[in-house]
Scaffold this motif. Structure first.
Motif, PDB file in Angstrom:
ATOM      1  N   LEU A 256       6.093  -4.265   9.252  1.00 57.76           N
ATOM      2  CA  LEU A 256       6.741  -3.765   8.047  1.00 57.76           C
ATOM      3  C   LEU A 256       7.824  -4.733   7.590  1.00 57.76           C
TER       4      LEU A 256
ATOM      5  N   THR B 129       4.673   0.439   1.003  1.00 57.39           N
ATOM      6  CA  THR B 129       5.117  -0.514   2.016  1.00 57.39           C
ATOM      7  C   THR B 129       4.578  -1.908   1.738  1.00 57.39           C
TER       8      THR B 129
ATOM      9  N   ARG C 211      10.872   3.912  -1.035  1.00 53.37           N
ATOM     10  CA  ARG C 211      10.743   5.359  -0.792  1.00 53.37           C
ATOM     11  C   ARG C 211      11.259   6.083  -2.018  1.00 53.37           C
TER      12      ARG C 211
ATOM     13  N   ARG D 118       3.514  -5.087   4.176  1.00 52.15           N
ATOM     14  CA  ARG D 118       3.262  -5.443   5.573  1.00 52.15           C
ATOM     15  C   ARG D 118       2.564  -6.790   5.666  1.00 52.15           C
TER      16      ARG D 118
ATOM     17  N   GLN E  37       0.827  -1.203   0.000  1.00 55.06           N
ATOM     18  CA  GLN E  37       0.000   0.000   0.000  1.00 55.06           C
ATOM     19  C   GLN E  37       0.858   1.248   0.000  1.00 55.06           C
ATOM     20  N   ARG E  38       0.238   2.331  -0.453  1.00 56.20           N
ATOM     21  CA  ARG E  38       0.874   3.638  -0.336  1.00 56.20           C
ATOM     22  C   ARG E  38       0.602   4.158   1.068  1.00 56.20           C
ATOM     23  N   GLU E  39       1.643   4.683   1.694  1.00 50.32           N
ATOM     24  CA  GLU E  39       1.487   5.294   3.003  1.00 50.32           C
ATOM     25  C   GLU E  39       1.972   6.735   2.909  1.00 50.32           C
ATOM     26  N   TYR E  40       1.233   7.629   3.518  1.00 47.44           N
ATOM     27  CA  TYR E  40       1.556   9.047   3.448  1.00 47.44           C
ATOM     28  C   TYR E  40       2.471   9.488   4.585  1.00 47.44           C
ATOM     29  N   SER E  41       2.628   8.663   5.575  1.00 47.75           N
ATOM     30  CA  SER E  41       3.600   8.912   6.630  1.00 47.75           C
ATOM     31  C   SER E  41       4.042   7.554   7.164  1.00 47.75           C
ATOM     32  N   LEU E  42       5.277   7.500   7.560  1.00 51.03           N
ATOM     33  CA  LEU E  42       5.853   6.263   8.075  1.00 51.03           C
ATOM     34  C   LEU E  42       6.655   6.636   9.320  1.00 51.03           C
TER      35      LEU E  42
END
Length: 142
Positions: A59, A52, A64, A54, A9-14
């Motif tokens: 993770l 990411t 990135r 998961r 998935q796309r994550e906007y913050s990690l």
């Protein structure tokens, strides 16, 4: 582990700690400033695209990138936990990155140990890359 058990998935913050952890578990931590938390935070904050991998929230891998979503995507970090390497996670992270930037060329610099990996994924080796670490190394004429 089968890929169908992994969420990409796309994550906007990690979270910084989570990113540092997977970098270290992938060996990419050897070539990243994992002991400089402020710099890692800046790397995450300024990334344009984070994909990411998961399993049950843990993770396993991350891609990135810096991108304009139109012309070029620089895949700066591709990290997969060494326990899960050679399972297809890396290729899937590359694929998901490209799917999010379909018209952009995907570009990456391979770690020395991974130079033979990328041609096996279908990526083309390109020899016209240049690197500048120190601005004082530039030769300015005139």
């Amino acid at each position: 582990m089968a890929l169908q058990n992994i969420d990409f998935q796309r994550e906007y913050s990690l979270p910084t700690e989570e990113f540092i952890d997977v970098l270290n578990r992938s060996t990419l931590g050897e070539r990243r400033p994992v002991n400089d938390v402020a710099r890692i935070e800046s790397m995450l904050k300024n990334a344009s695209l984070i994909i990411t991998a998961r399993n049950n929230g843990k993770l396993l891998g991350v891609a990135r990138s810096l991108t304009d979503f139109a012309f070029c995507t620089y895949l700066s970090d591709l990290a997969v936990d060494v326990q899960f390497q050679k399972s297809g996670i890396g290729v899937r992270l590359i694929r998901e990155t490209k799917l999010h930037t379909p018209t952009a060329k995907l570009i990456l610099l391979a770690a020395p140990a991974a130079i033979d990996y990328y041609p096996k994924t279908g990526m083309t080796k390109f020899s016209h890359c240049f690197l500048l670490d120190d601005v004082n190394a530039l030769v300015v004429k005139g």
